[in-house]
Design a protein around this motif. Structure first.
Motif, PDB file in Angstrom:
ATOM      1  N   ASP A 127      62.116  52.443  99.147  1.00 48.36           N
ATOM      2  CA  ASP A 127      62.093  51.000  98.385  1.00 48.36           C
ATOM      3  C   ASP A 127      63.355  51.136  97.166  1.00 48.36           C
ATOM      4  N   ARG A 128      63.716  50.381  96.724  1.00 41.25           N
ATOM      5  CA  ARG A 128      64.494  50.015  95.557  1.00 41.25           C
ATOM      6  C   ARG A 128      64.495  49.054  94.780  1.00 41.25           C
ATOM      7  N   ALA A 129      64.716  49.020  93.214  1.00 43.84           N
ATOM      8  CA  ALA A 129      64.606  48.083  92.703  1.00 43.84           C
ATOM      9  C   ALA A 129      65.247  46.632  93.023  1.00 43.84           C
ATOM     10  N   LEU A 130      64.551  45.703  92.832  1.00 44.85           N
ATOM     11  CA  LEU A 130      64.991  43.925  92.955  1.00 44.85           C
ATOM     12  C   LEU A 130      64.726  43.396  91.962  1.00 44.85           C
ATOM     13  N   LEU A 131      66.211  42.869  91.521  1.00 44.55           N
ATOM     14  CA  LEU A 131      66.273  41.801  90.527  1.00 44.55           C
ATOM     15  C   LEU A 131      67.071  40.963  90.747  1.00 44.55           C
ATOM     16  N   GLN A 132      66.782  39.610  90.906  1.00 39.74           N
ATOM     17  CA  GLN A 132      67.305  38.473  91.029  1.00 39.74           C
ATOM     18  C   GLN A 132      67.177  37.209  89.913  1.00 39.74           C
ATOM     19  N   HIS A 133      68.301  36.546  89.965  1.00 33.80           N
ATOM     20  CA  HIS A 133      68.745  35.599  89.212  1.00 33.80           C
ATOM     21  C   HIS A 133      68.911  34.165  89.634  1.00 33.80           C
ATOM     22  N   TRP A 134      68.239  33.132  89.211  1.00 33.05           N
ATOM     23  CA  TRP A 134      68.474  31.757  89.613  1.00 33.05           C
ATOM     24  C   TRP A 134      69.466  31.039  88.652  1.00 33.05           C
ATOM     25  N   ASN A 135      70.519  30.634  89.073  1.00 30.80           N
ATOM     26  CA  ASN A 135      71.447  30.119  88.202  1.00 30.80           C
ATOM     27  C   ASN A 135      71.413  28.611  88.197  1.00 30.80           C
ATOM     28  N   GLY A 136      70.214  27.888  88.838  1.00 30.23           N
ATOM     29  CA  GLY A 136      70.359  26.514  88.790  1.00 30.23           C
ATOM     30  C   GLY A 136      70.607  26.087  90.073  1.00 30.23           C
ATOM     31  N   THR A 137      71.095  26.964  90.808  1.00 34.16           N
ATOM     32  CA  THR A 137      71.626  26.463  92.251  1.00 34.16           C
ATOM     33  C   THR A 137      71.288  27.290  93.420  1.00 34.16           C
ATOM     34  N   ALA A 138      71.132  28.727  92.998  1.00 32.19           N
ATOM     35  CA  ALA A 138      70.917  29.717  94.276  1.00 32.19           C
ATOM     36  C   ALA A 138      70.261  30.888  93.475  1.00 32.19           C
ATOM     37  N   TRP A 139      69.574  31.733  94.517  1.00 33.57           N
ATOM     38  CA  TRP A 139      69.177  32.954  94.065  1.00 33.57           C
ATOM     39  C   TRP A 139      70.262  33.895  94.350  1.00 33.57           C
ATOM     40  N   GLU A 141      71.262  38.580  93.819  1.00 36.32           N
ATOM     41  CA  GLU A 141      70.836  39.782  93.716  1.00 36.32           C
ATOM     42  C   GLU A 141      71.399  40.340  92.634  1.00 36.32           C
ATOM     43  N   VAL A 142      70.891  40.932  91.525  1.00 39.80           N
ATOM     44  CA  VAL A 142      71.788  41.561  90.416  1.00 39.80           C
ATOM     45  C   VAL A 142      71.423  43.101  90.159  1.00 39.80           C
ATOM     46  N   THR A 143      72.446  43.722  90.449  1.00 41.10           N
ATOM     47  CA  THR A 143      72.536  45.232  90.268  1.00 41.10           C
ATOM     48  C   THR A 143      72.542  45.765  88.668  1.00 41.10           C
ATOM     49  N   LEU A 144      71.403  46.552  88.509  1.00 44.62           N
ATOM     50  CA  LEU A 144      71.362  47.381  87.091  1.00 44.62           C
ATOM     51  C   LEU A 144      71.708  48.579  87.211  1.00 44.62           C
ATOM     52  N   PRO A 145      72.138  48.969  86.187  1.00 46.50           N
ATOM     53  CA  PRO A 145      72.982  50.549  86.018  1.00 46.50           C
ATOM     54  C   PRO A 145      71.769  51.717  86.034  1.00 46.50           C
ATOM     55  N   PHE A 146      71.200  51.908  87.205  1.00 43.38           N
ATOM     56  CA  PHE A 146      70.320  53.132  87.246  1.00 43.38           C
ATOM     57  C   PHE A 146      71.182  54.131  87.301  1.00 43.38           C
ATOM     58  N   PRO A 147      70.641  55.301  87.147  1.00 46.98           N
ATOM     59  CA  PRO A 147      71.224  56.940  87.136  1.00 46.98           C
ATOM     60  C   PRO A 147      71.791  56.946  88.608  1.00 46.98           C
ATOM     61  N   GLY A 190      72.900  35.225  82.796  1.00 44.10           N
ATOM     62  CA  GLY A 190      73.256  35.972  83.966  1.00 44.10           C
ATOM     63  C   GLY A 190      74.891  36.586  84.069  1.00 44.10           C
ATOM     64  N   SER A 191      75.341  36.605  82.639  1.00 43.63           N
ATOM     65  CA  SER A 191      76.739  36.826  82.459  1.00 43.63           C
ATOM     66  C   SER A 191      77.295  38.533  82.470  1.00 43.63           C
ATOM     67  N   GLY A 192      76.122  39.181  82.594  1.00 43.93           N
ATOM     68  CA  GLY A 192      76.062  40.696  82.654  1.00 43.93           C
ATOM     69  C   GLY A 192      75.820  41.269  81.286  1.00 43.93           C
ATOM     70  N   GLY A 193      76.569  42.520  80.937  1.00 47.02           N
ATOM     71  CA  GLY A 193      76.476  43.089  79.819  1.00 47.02           C
ATOM     72  C   GLY A 193      75.199  43.793  79.854  1.00 47.02           C
ATOM     73  N   TRP A 194      74.634  44.515  80.734  1.00 49.18           N
ATOM     74  CA  TRP A 194      73.611  45.278  80.598  1.00 49.18           C
ATOM     75  C   TRP A 194      73.498  46.693  79.741  1.00 49.18           C
ATOM     76  N   THR A 195      72.507  46.649  78.893  1.00 46.37           N
ATOM     77  CA  THR A 195      72.216  47.795  78.087  1.00 46.37           C
ATOM     78  C   THR A 195      71.114  48.483  78.445  1.00 46.37           C
ATOM     79  N   SER A 196      71.168  49.809  78.431  1.00 51.27           N
ATOM     80  CA  SER A 196      69.870  50.793  78.743  1.00 51.27           C
ATOM     81  C   SER A 196      69.438  51.217  77.263  1.00 51.27           C
ATOM     82  N   LEU A 197      68.183  50.933  77.405  1.00 54.42           N
ATOM     83  CA  LEU A 197      67.393  50.994  76.150  1.00 54.42           C
ATOM     84  C   LEU A 197      66.199  52.023  76.090  1.00 54.42           C
ATOM     85  N   PRO A 198      65.531  52.652  75.004  1.00 54.80           N
ATOM     86  CA  PRO A 198      64.555  53.500  75.006  1.00 54.80           C
ATOM     87  C   PRO A 198      63.456  53.016  75.780  1.00 54.80           C
TER      88      PRO A 198
END
Length: 378
Positions: A127-139, A141-147, A190-198
Motif C-alpha cells: 500500500d502507499r499514501a493516497l492524497l487526492q484533490h477535487w478542483n470543482g470539476t474532477a478528482w 491524485e496529488v504526490t507528496l514529497p515522501f523520502p 491545489g497549486s502545490g508548494g508542499w512543506t515538510s513539517l515536524p
C-alpha cells in the motif's frame, strides 16, 4: 477511523464500475425518536461504507470505501451531495480506500487514505499514501514529497485552515523497518508548494487533524497533541482517562475544544469518552455508563453538540447506531436515533446549522455494514 470492515457483499454496478451517477434517496419511516433525522443514504451502495463527511461553502462530501469480489481489496468512494441525491465522480485510484476528508470551498476538497498496488498477480499487500484533490470539476491524485526509501506509506488525517493551507498527516516504513510519521502543508487550492513539517506528535497514531486559528493545529489518536508552528506538545488529559483513544475533535474557539472517543472497560468492553478544553485544562464530560464508541462530534445551529458513534451491545441499540445529545439538564444522553442508521463514523454541520452523519446502514453482521448510510438532522 474504524477498521472493522473485512469483506462486504457485491455493490451496485454504478459504483463497481466507477461510473458517475446521481443516486436517489433511500426511504425511511419516521418514528417518535427519529423525527429530527432524515435518511438520505445513497441507494445502490451495497458493499460500501462512509467514514467521514464534511461541508463548507455549500459543498457537502462523504468518503469511504467499497468492497466486492472484484475490488482487491477495496475501491475508494467519494460522494457529493447535489441537493437531491449523491453523485459519485470517477476516482483517480482504482484500488484503495479514503479515510478522512476536508472541505475548504467547493473547489478545495481534499481526501486521504491509501491505495493498494499489486505485487505480481495475486498479492495486493503493498500500500502507499493516497492524497487526492477535487478542483470543482474532477478528482486528481496529488504526490507528496515522501523520502525516496519510503515504503508502505499511508495518510490518516487532513484539514484545511482559514488561511488557505491544507495539512496532511501520515506515516511510512523506512529502509530499516522503522515506522515514521510525516506532516505536510500545502496550498488548499491545489497549486502545490508542499512543506515538510515536524511530525512527531508524541502520539502513537493520529486519527484526525484540526487546524485552528493562528496556525495552531491539534492532532488526536491515543491522546491529544498541539502544534504551535514549531513543535508538538502532548496535552495533559484527565488521569482517569489514561488509555483512551480519540477519533473526533471540534475546535470551536481557543477556549472551547472537544475531543471524543472511547476507553476499554472490563465490564462494558468499550465506554464512550468526551473531553473538553476550557482554555485552562482538559476536563471530562459526563457520558452514559454503557457500551459505546464515539467517532465524531458536530454542533448544530443552536450550538448544541451532536456526538455520533456505534455500540456493539444490542441492549443499548440493536441497530448499532449511537448518538449523544444534551438532555433536559444539559447532560449528554442517548435520546435520538437516525432512521436506518447502523455504525456512525462521521459528523459535520453545514451553513444552515444542519448536522450530517455518515457510516454504515443498520443490519450489520459480524461488525460489517450492508451498505452506506447518510443522514441529516433538521
Amino acid at each position: 477511523m474504524p477498521f472493522m470492515l473485512l469483506t462486504l457483499p457485491r455493490a451496485a454496478t454504478a459504483l463497481a464500475l466507477g461510473l458517475t451517477a446521481v443516486v436517489t434517496l433511500a426511504a425511511a419511516p419516521a418514528t417518535a425518536d427519529t423525527a429530527r433525522w432524515r435518511n438520505v443514504s445513497p441507494s445502490h451502495s451495497e458493499g460500501s461504507v462512509l467514514f467521514d463527511v464534511e461541508t463548507a461553502g455549500g459543498a457537502t462530501w462523504a468518503v469511504g470505501l467499497h468492497s466486492d469480489p472484484t475490488t482487491r481489496p477495496f475501491t475508494p468512494v467519494a460522494m457529493r451531495w447535489t441537493g437531491r441525491g449523491w453523485q459519485a465522480p470517477p476516482q483517480p485510484a482504482e484500488h484503495g480506500r479514503l479515510d478522512d476528508l476536508a472541505v475548504g470551498a467547493p473547489d478545495q476538497v481534499w481526501a486521504v487514505g491509501s491505495r493498494n498496488d499489486p505485487v505480481g498477480e495475486t498479492d495486493w499487500s503493498r500500500d502507499r499514501a493516497l492524497l487526492q484533490h477535487w478542483n470543482g470539476t474532477a478528482w486528481r491524485e496529488v504526490t507528496l514529497p515522501f523520502p525516496e526509501e519510503a515504503e508502505h506509506s499511508s495518510l490518516s488525517a487532513v484539514d484545511v485552515d482559514a488561511r488557505g493551507s491544507v495539512w496532511v498527516h501520515g506515516a511510512y516504513v523506512d529502509a530499516s523497518g522503522a515506522y515514521l510519521p510525516v506532516l505536510f502543508r500545502g496550498k488548499a487550492d491545489g497549486s502545490g508548494g508542499w512543506t515538510s513539517l515536524p511530525a512527531d506528535t508524541g502520539l502513537t497514531w493520529v486519527s484526525q487533524l484540526e487546524a485552528g486559528p493562528g496556525g495552531t493545529v491539534l492532532a488526536i489518536g491515543d491522546g491529544v497533541s498541539r502544534f504551535d508552528g514549531t513543535a508538538w506538545t502532548r496535552q495533559t488529559l484527565p488521569p482517569a482517562l489514561d488509555g483512551a483513544m480519540y477519533d473526533g475533535i471540534e475546535f470551536r474557539t481557543a477556549k472551547d475544544i472537544w475531543a471524543v472517543g472511547h476507553i476499554r472497560d472490563e465490564n462494558l468492553w468499550r465506554r464512550p469518552v468526551i473531553v473538553r478544553y476550557d482554555g485552562r485544562a482538559w476536563r471530562t464530560v459526563r457520558t452514559p455508563a454503557e457500551t459505546g464508541q464515539l467517532f465524531d462530534i458536530a454542533f448544530d445551529g443552536s450550538g448544541s453538540p451532536v456526538v455520533v458513534g456505534e455500540t456493539m451491545n444490542p441492549e443499548v441499540n440493536p441497530s448499532g447506531s449511537y448518538v449523544l445529545t444534551p438532555g433536559p439538564r444539559g447532560v449528554l444522553t442517548r435520546t435520538e436515533e437516525p432512521p436506518g442508521a447502523g455504525f456512525l463514523y462521521g459528523a459535520a454541520t453545514d451553513a444552515a446549522g444542519r448536522v450530517w452523519t455518515v457510516g454504515g446502514a443498520a443490519g450489520a453482521e459480524g461488525g460489517i455494514s450492508p451498505s452506506a448510510y447518510a443522514g441529516v438532522r433538521r
